[in-house]
Design a protein around this motif. Structure first.
Motif, PDB file in Angstrom:
ATOM      1  N   PHE A 191     -10.582  -2.450  -7.825  1.00  9.68           N
ATOM      2  CA  PHE A 191     -10.920  -3.210  -6.521  1.00  9.68           C
ATOM      3  C   PHE A 191     -10.314  -4.241  -6.864  1.00  9.68           C
ATOM      4  O   PHE A 191     -10.141  -5.281  -8.115  1.00  9.68           O
ATOM      5  N   PRO A 192     -10.088  -5.590  -5.571  1.00 12.53           N
ATOM      6  CA  PRO A 192      -9.769  -7.385  -5.868  1.00 12.53           C
ATOM      7  C   PRO A 192     -10.551  -7.859  -6.605  1.00 12.53           C
ATOM      8  O   PRO A 192     -11.819  -7.420  -6.188  1.00 12.53           O
ATOM      9  N   SER A 193     -10.508  -8.505  -7.449  1.00 12.32           N
ATOM     10  CA  SER A 193     -11.005  -9.650  -8.457  1.00 12.32           C
ATOM     11  C   SER A 193     -11.666 -10.103  -7.592  1.00 12.32           C
ATOM     12  O   SER A 193     -13.293 -10.500  -8.063  1.00 12.32           O
ATOM     13  N   PHE A 194     -11.751 -10.643  -6.252  1.00 12.15           N
ATOM     14  CA  PHE A 194     -12.430 -11.474  -5.274  1.00 12.15           C
ATOM     15  C   PHE A 194     -13.280 -11.172  -4.987  1.00 12.15           C
ATOM     16  O   PHE A 194     -14.451 -11.814  -4.925  1.00 12.15           O
ATOM     17  N   THR A 195     -13.763  -9.657  -4.843  1.00  8.00           N
ATOM     18  CA  THR A 195     -14.760  -9.283  -4.229  1.00  8.00           C
ATOM     19  C   THR A 195     -15.962  -9.286  -4.298  1.00  8.00           C
ATOM     20  O   THR A 195     -16.087  -8.848  -5.846  1.00  8.00           O
ATOM     21  N   TYR A 196     -16.844  -9.840  -4.012  1.00 12.49           N
ATOM     22  CA  TYR A 196     -18.325 -10.183  -4.928  1.00 12.49           C
ATOM     23  C   TYR A 196     -19.162  -8.894  -5.135  1.00 12.49           C
ATOM     24  O   TYR A 196     -18.605  -7.984  -4.030  1.00 12.49           O
ATOM     25  N   HIS A 197     -19.906  -8.605  -5.690  1.00 12.78           N
ATOM     26  CA  HIS A 197     -20.190  -7.340  -6.714  1.00 12.78           C
ATOM     27  C   HIS A 197     -21.536  -7.438  -7.428  1.00 12.78           C
ATOM     28  O   HIS A 197     -21.937  -8.856  -7.784  1.00 12.78           O
ATOM     29  N   HIS A 198     -22.588  -6.092  -7.248  1.00 15.65           N
ATOM     30  CA  HIS A 198     -23.610  -6.611  -8.263  1.00 15.65           C
ATOM     31  C   HIS A 198     -24.101  -5.439  -8.419  1.00 15.65           C
ATOM     32  O   HIS A 198     -23.726  -3.535  -7.718  1.00 15.65           O
ATOM     33  N   VAL A 199     -24.989  -5.328  -9.436  1.00 17.63           N
ATOM     34  CA  VAL A 199     -25.770  -3.592  -9.752  1.00 17.63           C
ATOM     35  C   VAL A 199     -26.709  -4.247  -9.624  1.00 17.63           C
ATOM     36  O   VAL A 199     -27.849  -4.547  -9.893  1.00 17.63           O
ATOM     37  N   ASN A 200     -26.780  -2.765  -9.387  1.00 18.44           N
ATOM     38  CA  ASN A 200     -28.931  -2.517  -9.241  1.00 18.44           C
ATOM     39  C   ASN A 200     -29.655  -1.933 -10.468  1.00 18.44           C
ATOM     40  O   ASN A 200     -29.388  -1.520 -11.273  1.00 18.44           O
ATOM     41  N   PRO A 201     -31.050  -2.372 -10.085  1.00 17.46           N
ATOM     42  CA  PRO A 201     -31.329  -1.767 -11.388  1.00 17.46           C
ATOM     43  C   PRO A 201     -31.601  -0.579 -12.193  1.00 17.46           C
ATOM     44  O   PRO A 201     -31.210   0.357 -10.814  1.00 17.46           O
ATOM     45  N   TYR A 202     -31.058  -0.280 -13.552  1.00 16.04           N
ATOM     46  CA  TYR A 202     -30.946   0.823 -14.147  1.00 16.04           C
ATOM     47  C   TYR A 202     -31.863   1.907 -14.465  1.00 16.04           C
ATOM     48  O   TYR A 202     -32.574   0.873 -15.679  1.00 16.04           O
TER      49      TYR A 202
ATOM     50  N   ILE B 163     -17.178   0.073 -18.749  1.00 18.39           N
ATOM     51  CA  ILE B 163     -15.524  -0.624 -19.276  1.00 18.39           C
ATOM     52  C   ILE B 163     -15.157  -1.653 -18.435  1.00 18.39           C
ATOM     53  O   ILE B 163     -14.296  -0.735 -17.531  1.00 18.39           O
ATOM     54  N   PRO B 164     -15.438  -2.777 -18.407  1.00 17.73           N
ATOM     55  CA  PRO B 164     -14.744  -3.392 -16.864  1.00 17.73           C
ATOM     56  C   PRO B 164     -13.644  -3.756 -17.297  1.00 17.73           C
ATOM     57  O   PRO B 164     -13.464  -3.768 -18.773  1.00 17.73           O
ATOM     58  N   VAL B 165     -12.155  -3.859 -16.554  1.00 18.80           N
ATOM     59  CA  VAL B 165     -11.170  -4.072 -17.476  1.00 18.80           C
ATOM     60  C   VAL B 165     -10.678  -5.356 -16.100  1.00 18.80           C
ATOM     61  O   VAL B 165     -10.870  -4.869 -14.706  1.00 18.80           O
ATOM     62  N   ASP B 166      -9.721  -6.583 -16.065  1.00 23.50           N
ATOM     63  CA  ASP B 166      -9.144  -7.739 -15.485  1.00 23.50           C
ATOM     64  C   ASP B 166      -7.243  -7.062 -15.592  1.00 23.50           C
ATOM     65  O   ASP B 166      -7.344  -7.236 -16.720  1.00 23.50           O
ATOM     66  N   LEU B 167      -6.625  -7.350 -14.514  1.00 21.22           N
ATOM     67  CA  LEU B 167      -5.368  -7.540 -14.605  1.00 21.22           C
ATOM     68  C   LEU B 167      -5.190  -8.806 -13.879  1.00 21.22           C
ATOM     69  O   LEU B 167      -5.348  -8.703 -12.831  1.00 21.22           O
ATOM     70  N   TYR B 168      -4.531  -9.567 -14.512  1.00 20.17           N
ATOM     71  CA  TYR B 168      -3.670 -10.363 -14.534  1.00 20.17           C
ATOM     72  C   TYR B 168      -2.614 -10.580 -13.690  1.00 20.17           C
ATOM     73  O   TYR B 168      -1.906  -9.427 -14.970  1.00 20.17           O
TER      74      TYR B 168
ATOM     75  N   ASN C  49     -18.021 -11.841  -9.011  1.00 24.65           N
ATOM     76  CA  ASN C  49     -16.946 -12.353  -8.957  1.00 24.65           C
ATOM     77  C   ASN C  49     -16.085 -12.516 -10.066  1.00 24.65           C
ATOM     78  O   ASN C  49     -16.841 -12.892 -10.953  1.00 24.65           O
ATOM     79  N   HIS C  50     -14.520 -11.450 -10.171  1.00 19.78           N
ATOM     80  CA  HIS C  50     -13.621 -11.815 -11.306  1.00 19.78           C
ATOM     81  C   HIS C  50     -13.134 -12.471 -10.673  1.00 19.78           C
ATOM     82  O   HIS C  50     -11.911 -12.800 -11.058  1.00 19.78           O
ATOM     83  N   SER C  51     -13.054 -14.203 -10.256  1.00 24.07           N
ATOM     84  CA  SER C  51     -12.331 -14.559 -10.052  1.00 24.07           C
ATOM     85  C   SER C  51     -11.343 -15.360 -11.087  1.00 24.07           C
ATOM     86  O   SER C  51     -11.880 -15.032 -12.482  1.00 24.07           O
ATOM     87  N   GLY C  52     -10.353 -15.608  -9.867  1.00 16.71           N
ATOM     88  CA  GLY C  52      -9.063 -15.798 -12.074  1.00 16.71           C
ATOM     89  C   GLY C  52      -8.411 -14.481 -11.926  1.00 16.71           C
ATOM     90  O   GLY C  52      -6.712 -14.304 -12.127  1.00 16.71           O
TER      91      GLY C  52
END
Length: 301
Positions: free
Chosen positions: A273-284, A292-297, A214-217
């Motif tokens: 999505f809320p940053s606390f949400t755990y996620h993964h990416v399947n094989p590509y 482009i991942p983006v985090d908002l604080y 996840n993107h904690s913080g």
């Protein structure tokens, strides 16, 4: 225990249950406050005495239940009674979907029906949308070393790069986050005392995947798919129900008890999505994908 996929989720509308979507859209436009088309319609799987549909618009999803077509007993399939009960419960503390409209005019979709709110039992809202990524992709391919994206650009904040394309993308990302906040908590970014957005670029080659994280913080996170291959190339992003987070670090074997949400991205998609949400990416399995991942604080003080 494995869940039976034949009775979960939605499917294309069965031939015997098809109706004119444009007529329904006109009705919703006239009778549901705040409705904006266009709509898509899917039918819920599983047994229902009254056919039940998921009606999706750009800013909201609805549920439509109707009497089935054909000759029926007079008192059977009383969708009007269902609507009246749900509407009455809307005025109490009983948790029921919001009711929007009851239509007894059979000229609309062939039988009487009612429309109510779509309540997703998965407790986290994953916002979805699309953007025009062509100029941004051309800028990335022309000005950045694609062979070194992972090492060079991860850790950099792309919004510190003063280019017209990235500035336009920053404005779009800001608006997307703002719309998500308004639709979920009724607030805007400017309601906080300040904010910071950090973005980075990842170039995914063949056989790429990402383990659960996840993107904690941060407060909100997004992933913008500037370039993606066809939908048969894998690379689904899979979100895990946050209720499983209590087990994170203790016993991941419990994760199958919790629902997952999977999205197969295409070029121009984005998810928030809320940053606390755990996620993964399947094989590509394709040669290149640019994300482009983006985090908002959000700052309170």
């Amino acid at each position: 225990m494995e869940l039976d996929d034949e009775n979960i989720g939605t499917m294309p509308v069965l031939e015997r249950h098809v109706f004119d979507i444009s007529t329904l859209e006109d009705y919703m436009n006239s009778n549901i406050e705040g409705f904006k088309g266009p709509i898509t319609v899917e039918e819920f799987k599983g047994g229902q005495s009254n056919p039940t549909y998921k009606v999706s618009s750009p800013n909201q999803a609805y549920v439509l239940r109707r009497k089935p077509p054909g000759k029926l007993l007079k008192s059977a399939h009383a969708v009007d009674r269902e609507y009246k009960v749900i509407t009455a419960l809307n005025e109490t503390d009983v948790p029921v979907p919001k009711s929007y409209a009851l239509c007894e005019d059979e000229d609309i979709i062939g039988t009487p029906f009612y429309i109510m709110e779509f309540k997703d039992l998965w407790p986290t809202v994953v916002g979805q949308g699309s953007f025009d990524s062509m100029d941004l992709v051309n800028h990335i391919l022309t000005n950045m070393d694609m062979n070194n994206l992972q090492g060079e650009l991860n850790g950099f904040n792309i919004f510190e790069n003063d280019s017209e394309e990235l500035n336009q993308f920053k404005e779009f990302a800001y608006k997307a986050f703002n719309d998500y906040l308004m639709s979920t908590v009724g607030k805007q970014i400017e309601d906080w005392n300040g904010h910071t957005m950090k973005g980075w670029i990842t170039g995914h080659g063949e056989d790429y995947n990402m383990t659960i994280h996840n993107h904690s913080g941060a407060h909100l996170s997004a992933v913008f798919y500037a370039m993606a291959a066809d939908q048969n190339s894998g690379g689904d992003i899979v979100f895990t129900d946050p209720r499983s987070n209590a087990n994170r670090g203790y016993d991941d074997w419990f994760d199958p008890m919790f629902e997952q949400y999977k999205h197969t991205p295409k070029t121009g998609d984005y998810l928030i999505f809320p940053s606390f949400t755990y996620h993964h990416v399947n094989p590509y399995f394709s040669r290149m994908r640019i994300c482009i991942p983006v985090d908002l604080y959000l700052h309170r003080n």
